[in-house]
Scaffold this active site. Structure first.
Site, PDB file in Angstrom:
ATOM      1  N   ASP A  41      36.665  26.870  43.309  1.00 39.09           N
ATOM      2  CA  ASP A  41      37.186  27.863  44.236  1.00 39.09           C
ATOM      3  C   ASP A  41      36.278  27.824  45.480  1.00 39.09           C
ATOM      4  O   ASP A  41      35.201  27.221  45.445  1.00 39.09           O
ATOM      5  CB  ASP A  41      37.125  29.232  43.537  1.00 39.09           C
ATOM      6  N   ASP A  43      36.062  30.808  48.433  1.00 39.96           N
ATOM      7  CA  ASP A  43      35.517  32.113  48.830  1.00 39.96           C
ATOM      8  C   ASP A  43      34.774  32.787  47.687  1.00 39.96           C
ATOM      9  O   ASP A  43      35.325  32.990  46.602  1.00 39.96           O
ATOM     10  CB  ASP A  43      36.648  33.042  49.296  1.00 39.96           C
TER      11      ASP A  43
HETATM   12  P1  TMP Z   1      39.965  32.842  46.276  1.00 38.79           P
HETATM   13  O1  TMP Z   1      38.503  32.982  46.473  1.00 38.79           O
HETATM   14  O2  TMP Z   1      40.397  33.092  44.864  1.00 38.79           O
HETATM   15  O3  TMP Z   1      40.469  31.556  46.809  1.00 38.79           O
HETATM   16  O4  TMP Z   1      40.686  34.030  47.059  1.00 38.79           O
HETATM   17  C1  TMP Z   1      40.433  34.358  48.343  1.00 38.79           C
HETATM   18  C2  TMP Z   1      39.837  35.709  48.499  1.00 38.79           C
HETATM   19  O5  TMP Z   1      40.270  36.185  49.779  1.00 38.79           O
HETATM   20  C3  TMP Z   1      40.253  36.777  47.504  1.00 38.79           C
HETATM   21  O6  TMP Z   1      39.106  37.253  46.819  1.00 38.79           O
HETATM   22  C4  TMP Z   1      40.802  37.904  48.362  1.00 38.79           C
HETATM   23  C5  TMP Z   1      40.338  37.570  49.739  1.00 38.79           C
HETATM   24  N1  TMP Z   1      41.209  38.021  50.841  1.00 38.79           N
HETATM   25  C6  TMP Z   1      40.614  38.646  51.924  1.00 38.79           C
HETATM   26  O7  TMP Z   1      39.389  38.828  51.937  1.00 38.79           O
HETATM   27  N2  TMP Z   1      41.396  39.047  52.963  1.00 38.79           N
HETATM   28  C7  TMP Z   1      42.760  38.864  52.983  1.00 38.79           C
HETATM   29  O8  TMP Z   1      43.423  39.245  53.961  1.00 38.79           O
HETATM   30  C8  TMP Z   1      43.368  38.211  51.848  1.00 38.79           C
HETATM   31  C9  TMP Z   1      44.845  37.982  51.821  1.00 38.79           C
HETATM   32  C10 TMP Z   1      42.548  37.797  50.810  1.00 38.79           C
HETATM   33 MG    MG Z   2      36.964  33.311  45.177  1.00 37.37          MG
END
Ligand code: TMP
Ligand code: MG
Length: 296
Positions: A41, A43
Site C-alpha cells: 500500500d 498512504d
Molecule cells: P490506501 O492507503 O488504502 O491506499 O487509502 C488511501 C487513504 O486515503 C485512506 O486511508 C483514506 C485516505 N483519503 C483521504 O485522506 N482523503 C480523501 O479525500 C480520500 C478519498 C481518502
Molecule cells: Mg494506507
C-alpha cells in the site's frame, strides 16, 4: 532467527505466532530474491503517519494542502474526511458495511477535485514542500529491491499522479516499481477532467490485484505484503501459485482498539513505528544470498 533479524525484537513489533513468522521468512530466504515480489500500500504504509507530532498528508491531502484547490473545496474535503475517516477505521463495523461509505467518500472527493480544474504541469511543484514523507529507511528499502530486481507493486487508493510525484521527489521511481492507483485523465489543455478506470478505494484492492499483478510477476511465488488498513490484507490475491506470504501491517492510529484485529490478521504488526526497519531487515535477510544457512 532473532540473531539474524534482531529488529523483530523492537518494542513496536507484535506477532500472533513468532514461530510461523520465522518459518515463512526461512522459506523465503531459501528461495531468495528471484522468487520474491513485494506488494505494498502507499498512504500511511510507505509514507509516514506522523512526523514530529504532526500528521503527515495522504496523497489526497497533499492536493488539498496546495493552492491548486479553492478554500471552499478545502472546507468540503475536510468535512468529508471528518465524516468518513472514522467509518474507515471503525473496528465495530464490517468491511461490507464500510464499502458503500468508502465508495461515496471517494466519489465525492474525486468530484470536488475535478471541479478544481487542476493542471498536470502544476502537480510536481505542488508536491514539493507538501510535507509528504516516505518512512525512515526508504532509501535502503528501494535500493535493495532495485539491486535485486525485486518487483515492487504499489496498490493505492490514493491519487496516482500525486503518488508518482512523491516517489520521484524522493528519487526512487525505479524501473522495478509498478503503481496501481486512481489516475486523473487530462483534456487537450492538460486540465484534469476525470479519473481513469475503475475506482480503487481502501476495501476493493483485491479486485485490482486480481486483474493486474500476474502479468508483471509470474513465477515469483513469495510475497512480502505491506499495508496499514485491514483492506490491504487481500492485495496478494492475484498472485498465481502463491507459496509463501508474509503480511506486515502498520497500526498507526487507535492502537489499543484495533490491536486484536491487526494481530489476528497480519503476521507482523508494527505499532506506531514510523520506520521501514523491520521490512528492511527481513528484505536484507531474504536477499542476502541464496544458500546462506538459514537461522544461524
Ligand atoms: P490506501 O492507503 O488504502 O491506499 O487509502 C488511501 C487513504 O486515503 C485512506 O486511508 C483514506 C485516505 N483519503 C483521504 O485522506 N482523503 C480523501 O479525500 C480520500 C478519498 C481518502
Ligand atoms: Mg494506507
Amino acid at each position: 532467527m532473532l540473531k539474524m533479524i534482531p529488529e523483530l525484537n523492537k518494542a513496536t513489533v507484535r506477532m500472533r505466532d513468532r514461530g510461523q513468522v520465522e518459518t515463512i521468512i526461512r522459506n523465503m530466504q531459501r528461495e531468495g530474491a528471484s522468487a520474491l515480489q513485494v506488494i505494498s500500500d502507499f498512504d500511511m504504509t510507505l509514507t509516514r503517519f506522523a512526523h514530529k507530532g504532526k500528521r503527515c498528508p495522504t496523497t489526497h491531502n497533499i492536493l488539498h494542502n496546495t493552492n491548486l484547490i479553492s478554500e471552499e473545496c478545502k472546507a468540503k474535503m475536510s468535512n468529508l474526511v471528518a465524516h468518513y475517516y472514522p467509518i474507515e477505521i471503525d473496528s465495530s463495523k464490517s468491511v461490507e458495511e464500510k464499502i458503500p461509505h468508502m465508495v461515496e467518500w471517494w466519489m465525492r472527493a474525486h468530484d470536488l477535485l475535478i471541479q478544481q480544474k487542476i493542471k498536470k504541469v502544476q502537480l510536481a511543484q505542488a508536491v514539493k514542500g507538501s510535507g509528504a514523507k516516505l518512512r525512515e529507511g526508504y532509501k535502503s528499502f528501494f535500493k535493495v529491491l532495485k539491486q535485486n530486481s525485486v518487483p515492487l507493486l504499489i496498490f493505492s487508493a490514493g491519487v496516482g499522479d500525486i503518488l508518482e510525484e512523491v516517489i520521484i521527489e524522493h528519487g526512487v521511481f525505479d524501473p522495478n516499481v509498478r503503481i496501481f492507483s486512481n489516475y486523473m485523465d487530462y483534456d487537450e489543455n492538460g486540465v484534469a477532467c476525470t479519473f481513469k478506470g475503475e475506482l480503487i478505494h481502501s476495501f476493493n484492492k483485491k479486485e485490482g490485484a486480481l486483474q493486474n499483478t500476474h502479468q508483471f510477476v509470474h513465477d515469483r511465488t513469495n510475497v512480502l505484503l505491506l499495508g496499514d488498513s485491514l483492506g490491504d490484507l487481500d492485495m496478494a490475491e492475484g498472485v498465481q501459485d502463491l507459496k509463501n506470504l508474509l503480511r506486515i501491517g502498520y497500526l498507526n492510529d487507535k492502537v489499543e482498539e484495533r490491536r486484536e484485529a491487526y494481530v489476528s490478521s497480519y503476521d507482523i504488526v508494527l505499532e506506531e513505528d514510523e520506520t521501514l526497519d523491520v521490512p528492511n531487515a527481513i528484505l536484507n535477510y531474504i536477499t542476502a544470498g541464496e544458500g546462506t544457512s538459514p537461522g544461524q
